[in-house]
Write an enzyme that holds these catalytic residues in place. Structure first.
Site, PDB file in Angstrom:
ATOM      1  N   ARG A  23      45.433  49.508  41.358  1.00 35.36           N
ATOM      2  CA  ARG A  23      44.953  48.417  42.232  1.00 35.36           C
ATOM      3  C   ARG A  23      44.104  48.937  43.395  1.00 35.36           C
ATOM      4  O   ARG A  23      44.132  48.357  44.484  1.00 35.36           O
ATOM      5  CB  ARG A  23      46.104  47.600  42.793  1.00 35.36           C
ATOM      6  CG  ARG A  23      46.762  46.675  41.805  1.00 35.36           C
ATOM      7  CD  ARG A  23      45.918  45.419  41.561  1.00 35.36           C
ATOM      8  NE  ARG A  23      46.471  44.667  40.446  1.00 35.36           N
ATOM      9  CZ  ARG A  23      47.360  43.690  40.587  1.00 35.36           C
ATOM     10  NH1 ARG A  23      47.764  43.324  41.776  1.00 35.36           N
ATOM     11  NH2 ARG A  23      47.812  43.080  39.533  1.00 35.36           N
ATOM     12  N   ARG A  27      42.677  43.237  47.100  1.00 33.10           N
ATOM     13  CA  ARG A  27      42.611  42.380  48.286  1.00 33.10           C
ATOM     14  C   ARG A  27      42.768  43.108  49.604  1.00 33.10           C
ATOM     15  O   ARG A  27      42.420  42.571  50.651  1.00 33.10           O
ATOM     16  CB  ARG A  27      43.675  41.285  48.183  1.00 33.10           C
ATOM     17  CG  ARG A  27      43.283  40.201  47.204  1.00 33.10           C
ATOM     18  CD  ARG A  27      44.452  39.301  46.896  1.00 33.10           C
ATOM     19  NE  ARG A  27      45.490  40.068  46.229  1.00 33.10           N
ATOM     20  CZ  ARG A  27      46.572  39.538  45.670  1.00 33.10           C
ATOM     21  NH1 ARG A  27      46.772  38.240  45.730  1.00 33.10           N
ATOM     22  NH2 ARG A  27      47.455  40.299  45.055  1.00 33.10           N
ATOM     23  N   ARG A  36      35.247  38.307  46.614  1.00 34.17           N
ATOM     24  CA  ARG A  36      36.254  37.335  46.171  1.00 34.17           C
ATOM     25  C   ARG A  36      36.057  35.976  46.846  1.00 34.17           C
ATOM     26  O   ARG A  36      36.432  34.940  46.302  1.00 34.17           O
ATOM     27  CB  ARG A  36      37.634  37.913  46.493  1.00 34.17           C
ATOM     28  CG  ARG A  36      38.815  37.085  46.129  1.00 34.17           C
ATOM     29  CD  ARG A  36      39.042  37.073  44.637  1.00 34.17           C
ATOM     30  NE  ARG A  36      40.343  36.473  44.365  1.00 34.17           N
ATOM     31  CZ  ARG A  36      40.599  35.164  44.474  1.00 34.17           C
ATOM     32  NH1 ARG A  36      39.636  34.340  44.819  1.00 34.17           N
ATOM     33  NH2 ARG A  36      41.810  34.697  44.243  1.00 34.17           N
ATOM     34  N   ASP A  72      41.639  42.500  34.080  1.00 32.27           N
ATOM     35  CA  ASP A  72      43.073  42.217  34.143  1.00 32.27           C
ATOM     36  C   ASP A  72      43.672  42.397  32.755  1.00 32.27           C
ATOM     37  O   ASP A  72      43.000  42.156  31.751  1.00 32.27           O
ATOM     38  CB  ASP A  72      43.345  40.802  34.656  1.00 32.27           C
ATOM     39  CG  ASP A  72      44.791  40.689  35.138  1.00 32.27           C
ATOM     40  OD1 ASP A  72      45.062  41.083  36.285  1.00 32.27           O
ATOM     41  OD2 ASP A  72      45.649  40.266  34.343  1.00 32.27           O
ATOM     42  N   TYR A 149      54.143  37.898  29.183  1.00 28.54           N
ATOM     43  CA  TYR A 149      53.319  36.817  29.753  1.00 28.54           C
ATOM     44  C   TYR A 149      53.103  35.705  28.737  1.00 28.54           C
ATOM     45  O   TYR A 149      53.176  34.515  29.066  1.00 28.54           O
ATOM     46  CB  TYR A 149      51.977  37.369  30.261  1.00 28.54           C
ATOM     47  CG  TYR A 149      52.159  38.138  31.554  1.00 28.54           C
ATOM     48  CD1 TYR A 149      52.266  37.464  32.761  1.00 28.54           C
ATOM     49  CD2 TYR A 149      52.288  39.527  31.557  1.00 28.54           C
ATOM     50  CE1 TYR A 149      52.487  38.151  33.952  1.00 28.54           C
ATOM     51  CE2 TYR A 149      52.506  40.216  32.731  1.00 28.54           C
ATOM     52  CZ  TYR A 149      52.606  39.522  33.932  1.00 28.54           C
ATOM     53  OH  TYR A 149      52.835  40.209  35.097  1.00 28.54           O
TER      54      TYR A 149
HETATM   55  O1  CP3 Z   1      43.859  48.779  39.379  1.00 25.13           O
HETATM   56  C1  CP3 Z   1      42.719  48.307  39.560  1.00 25.13           C
HETATM   57  O2  CP3 Z   1      42.094  48.416  40.631  1.00 25.13           O
HETATM   58  C2  CP3 Z   1      42.031  47.659  38.371  1.00 25.13           C
HETATM   59  C3  CP3 Z   1      42.200  46.253  38.198  1.00 25.13           C
HETATM   60  C4  CP3 Z   1      43.534  45.683  37.759  1.00 25.13           C
HETATM   61  C5  CP3 Z   1      43.969  44.402  38.178  1.00 25.13           C
HETATM   62  N1  CP3 Z   1      45.111  44.094  37.495  1.00 25.13           N
HETATM   63  C6  CP3 Z   1      43.280  43.559  39.158  1.00 25.13           C
HETATM   64  C7  CP3 Z   1      43.961  42.399  39.741  1.00 25.13           C
HETATM   65  C8  CP3 Z   1      44.477  46.169  36.856  1.00 25.13           C
HETATM   66  C9  CP3 Z   1      44.531  47.501  36.152  1.00 25.13           C
HETATM   67  C10 CP3 Z   1      45.459  45.139  36.692  1.00 25.13           C
HETATM   68  C11 CP3 Z   1      46.607  45.247  35.758  1.00 25.13           C
HETATM   69  C12 CP3 Z   1      47.627  44.197  35.749  1.00 25.13           C
HETATM   70  N2  CP3 Z   1      47.449  42.846  35.869  1.00 25.13           N
HETATM   71  C13 CP3 Z   1      49.000  44.419  35.522  1.00 25.13           C
HETATM   72  C14 CP3 Z   1      49.616  45.775  35.242  1.00 25.13           C
HETATM   73  C15 CP3 Z   1      49.767  46.580  36.466  1.00 25.13           C
HETATM   74  C16 CP3 Z   1      50.840  46.132  37.405  1.00 25.13           C
HETATM   75  O3  CP3 Z   1      50.490  45.609  38.475  1.00 25.13           O
HETATM   76  O4  CP3 Z   1      52.017  46.305  37.052  1.00 25.13           O
HETATM   77  C17 CP3 Z   1      49.653  43.191  35.553  1.00 25.13           C
HETATM   78  C18 CP3 Z   1      51.134  42.951  35.376  1.00 25.13           C
HETATM   79  C19 CP3 Z   1      48.658  42.200  35.758  1.00 25.13           C
HETATM   80  C20 CP3 Z   1      48.859  40.717  35.826  1.00 25.13           C
HETATM   81  C21 CP3 Z   1      48.468  40.177  37.129  1.00 25.13           C
HETATM   82  N3  CP3 Z   1      47.172  40.085  37.592  1.00 25.13           N
HETATM   83  C22 CP3 Z   1      49.315  39.643  38.121  1.00 25.13           C
HETATM   84  C23 CP3 Z   1      50.820  39.568  38.016  1.00 25.13           C
HETATM   85  C24 CP3 Z   1      48.498  39.223  39.180  1.00 25.13           C
HETATM   86  C25 CP3 Z   1      48.903  38.486  40.408  1.00 25.13           C
HETATM   87  C26 CP3 Z   1      49.621  39.358  41.352  1.00 25.13           C
HETATM   88  C27 CP3 Z   1      48.883  39.465  42.648  1.00 25.13           C
HETATM   89  O5  CP3 Z   1      48.841  40.571  43.179  1.00 25.13           O
HETATM   90  O6  CP3 Z   1      48.387  38.434  43.113  1.00 25.13           O
HETATM   91  C28 CP3 Z   1      47.162  39.551  38.851  1.00 25.13           C
HETATM   92  C29 CP3 Z   1      45.973  39.319  39.692  1.00 25.13           C
HETATM   93  C30 CP3 Z   1      45.138  40.517  40.007  1.00 25.13           C
HETATM   94  N4  CP3 Z   1      44.806  41.519  39.129  1.00 25.13           N
HETATM   95  C31 CP3 Z   1      44.482  40.764  41.257  1.00 25.13           C
HETATM   96  C32 CP3 Z   1      43.735  41.942  41.078  1.00 25.13           C
HETATM   97  C33 CP3 Z   1      42.817  42.599  42.081  1.00 25.13           C
HETATM   98  C34 CP3 Z   1      44.536  39.882  42.492  1.00 25.13           C
HETATM   99  C35 CP3 Z   1      43.508  38.822  42.259  1.00 25.13           C
HETATM  100  C36 CP3 Z   1      43.017  38.147  43.493  1.00 25.13           C
HETATM  101  O7  CP3 Z   1      43.591  37.126  43.868  1.00 25.13           O
HETATM  102  O8  CP3 Z   1      41.991  38.619  44.048  1.00 25.13           O
END
Ligand code: CP3
Length: 341
Positions: A23, A27, A36, A72, A149
Site C-alpha cells: 500500500r 491515501r 483520488r 486491486d 470476497y
Molecule cells: O500496495 C499498493 O500500493 C498497490 C495497490 C493495492 C491496493 N490494494 C490499492 C488499494 C494492492 C496490492 C491492494 C491489494 C488488496 N486489495 C488486498 C490484499 C492486501 C491487503 O491489504 O491485505 C485486499 C484484501 C484488497 C481489497 C481491498 N481494496 C479492501 C479491503 C479495500 C478497502 C480497505 C481500505 O483501506 O479502504 C480496498 C481499497 C483499496 N485498495 C485502496 C487502495 C489504495 C483504498 C482506495 C481509496 O479509497 O482510495
C-alpha cells in the site's frame, strides 16, 4: 536500473537491503489524494494514466526500491462477471455473493487483453517510465482470499459463508476455487507478458484456517498458481497475513520469497523453517508513528534478524495505514537504507 530488489528475490544478500511497502501508493499521500479527488478508486484502477501516475508517486517521492502496480485484487472478480463496487468507508462489496452452483455457472474465465486491458496498458506505461529506476511488481489475490470476497460478498470477521461451503459442500467449493485459480494464472501470466518483473500473491485471509484446512482449501490452489507460472522466470512472493502457524507450508508453496506479517519475528520464523529462505517483511505498520530514535531501534532489530536469512527484502507486516504521516514513511525508508549499508 536499481536492481537490489530483484537480486534479493533471487537469494543474493544486498547492500543496502531493498525496501518497498505494501500500500505504498495510497491515501496517506497527499499526492494520491489529489488524484483520488478527481476520480473514484475503481475509475483510477481502470484509467492507465492515473494508475501509472500513482504507482510512480512512492518511487519518486520516497525512494523505494520497487514499484507495485496500482490496482486491486478484486479486479479479476469483476472481470469474471461478479458485481464489484467500493462503498465509501465500507470497503469492497460483491453483490450478489456466490452461494450456489447456479450462480457459479454465470461466472466465466477471463481473457486479460479483452477483459482487463487497462491493467496491461498500465503495466506498459510503467515499464517505460521505470526503465532506469526500479523494477515493477505485479500481483493478484491468492485464490482463497478472492473466494472469501466472492462468497462473503465483502470483508467479514467470521468467514461463516466460505467455511460453511468448504465444509458442507466441498464439491461446489472446489469448482469455485478451480475457476478462480484458472483466472489467477491467466491474469498473472498476462501481467508478466506485459512486463512486470516479479509477482506477489496476497493471501490476506488464509490465516483464518487451521493447518489442515489451509492445506486443502488454500495452499493447493496457491501452489497451482506458482507451479503454472514458474516457467515464466520471474520471482514469486507469497504473503499470507496472520499465517504464523502456517509458515512451514508457506515455505513449501513453490514461491521464491516468503512474506511475513509482524506477528512472527524473522528470527523465530527462520528457526522454524530454516534460514535458507528469502524473507520479506516485517515492521508493524503502526511503528511508523514512533519518533525517529525509537523507530531506528525497531528497524535495526529487523535488519539484524534478516541477516540470518538467505536474503532479506524489507517491508511492513501489512499495508501503510492512511493515518501515517508521509514524512514518517520517508524517514523509515531512509533509515532502512542507512542501517543496512
Ligand atoms: O500496495 C499498493 O500500493 C498497490 C495497490 C493495492 C491496493 N490494494 C490499492 C488499494 C494492492 C496490492 C491492494 C491489494 C488488496 N486489495 C488486498 C490484499 C492486501 C491487503 O491489504 O491485505 C485486499 C484484501 C484488497 C481489497 C481491498 N481494496 C479492501 C479491503 C479495500 C478497502 C480497505 C481500505 O483501506 O479502504 C480496498 C481499497 C483499496 N485498495 C485502496 C487502495 C489504495 C483504498 C482506495 C481509496 O479509497 O482510495
Amino acid at each position: 536500473m536499481n536492481d537490489i530488489f530483484l537480486r534479493a528475490c533471487l537469494g543474493q544478500k544486498t547492500t543496502p537491503v531493498p525496501v518497498w511497502f505494501m500500500r505504498q501508493a495510497g491515501r496517506y499521500l497527499p499526492e494520491y489524494q489529489e488524484v483520488r479527488g478527481q476520480a473514484d478508486f475503481l475509475t483510477m484502477c481502470k484509467t492507465p494514466e492515473l494508475a501509472a501516475k500513482v504507482t510512480l508517486q512512492p518511487v519518486d517521492l520516497l525512494g523505494v526500491d520497487a514499484a507495485i502496480l496500482f490496482s486491486d485484487i478484486l479486479i479479476p472478480l469483476e472481470a469474471m462477471g461478479a458485481g464489484l463496487s467500493f462503498k465509501e468507508g465500507k470497503g469492497p462489496v460483491i453483490d450478489p455473493p456466490l452461494r450456489s452452483l447456479d450462480h457459479l455457472k454465470r461466472l466465466h474465465p477471463v481473457s486479460p487483453w479483452k477483459d482487463v486491458p487497462f491493467v496491461l496498458e498500465t503495466i506498459k506505461i510503467l515499464v517505460k517510465e521505470l526503465s532506469d529506476k526500479v523494477p515493477l511488481i505485479g500481483f493478484a489475490g491468492a485464490p482463497f482470499t478472492l473466494a472469501t470476497y466472492l462468497i462473503e460478498g465483502g470483508t467479514t470477521k467470521s468467514f461463516v459463508n466460505i467455511k460453511k461451503m468448504f465444509f458442507e459442500n466441498p464439491a461446489l467449493f472446489r469448482s469455485v476455487m478451480d475457476l478462480i485459480t484458472e483466472v489467477t494464472i491467466s491474469y498473472l501470466s498476462a501481467q508478466i507478458e506485459a512486463g512486470v518483473q516479479a509477482i506477489q500473491l496476497f493471501d490476506t485471509w488464509a490465516g483464518v484456517l487451521t493447518r489442515k484446512d489451509f492445506r486443502d482449501g488454500a495452499l493447493i490452489y496457491a501452489r497451482r498458481v506458482f507451479n503454472a507460472l514458474r516457467e515464466k522466470g520471474v520471482p514469486m512472493i507469497y504473503f499470507v497475513y496472520d499465517g504464523g502457524h502456517l509458515l512451514d507450508m508457506v515455505r513449501n508453496s513453490g514461491a521464491d520469497v516468503i512474506g511475513l506479517d509482524w506477528r512472527t519475528d524473522i528470527g523465530t520464523a527462520l528457526k522454524r523453517i530454516g534460514s535458507d529462505v528469502v524473507i520479506q517483511g516485517n515492521l508493524d505498520p503502526c511503528l511508523l508513528f514512533l519518533p525517529e530514535e525509537r523507530l531506528r531501534d525497531r528497524i535495526s532489530e529487523i535488519i539484524e534478524q534478516g541477516r540470518s536469512a538467505k536474503a532479506h527484502i524489507f517491508n511492513l507486516g501489512h499495508g501503510v495505514l492512511p493515518e501515517i504521516p508521509p514524512e514518517k514513511v520517508k524517514m523509515a525508508i531512509d533509515l532502512i537504507h542507512e542501517l543496512s549499508s
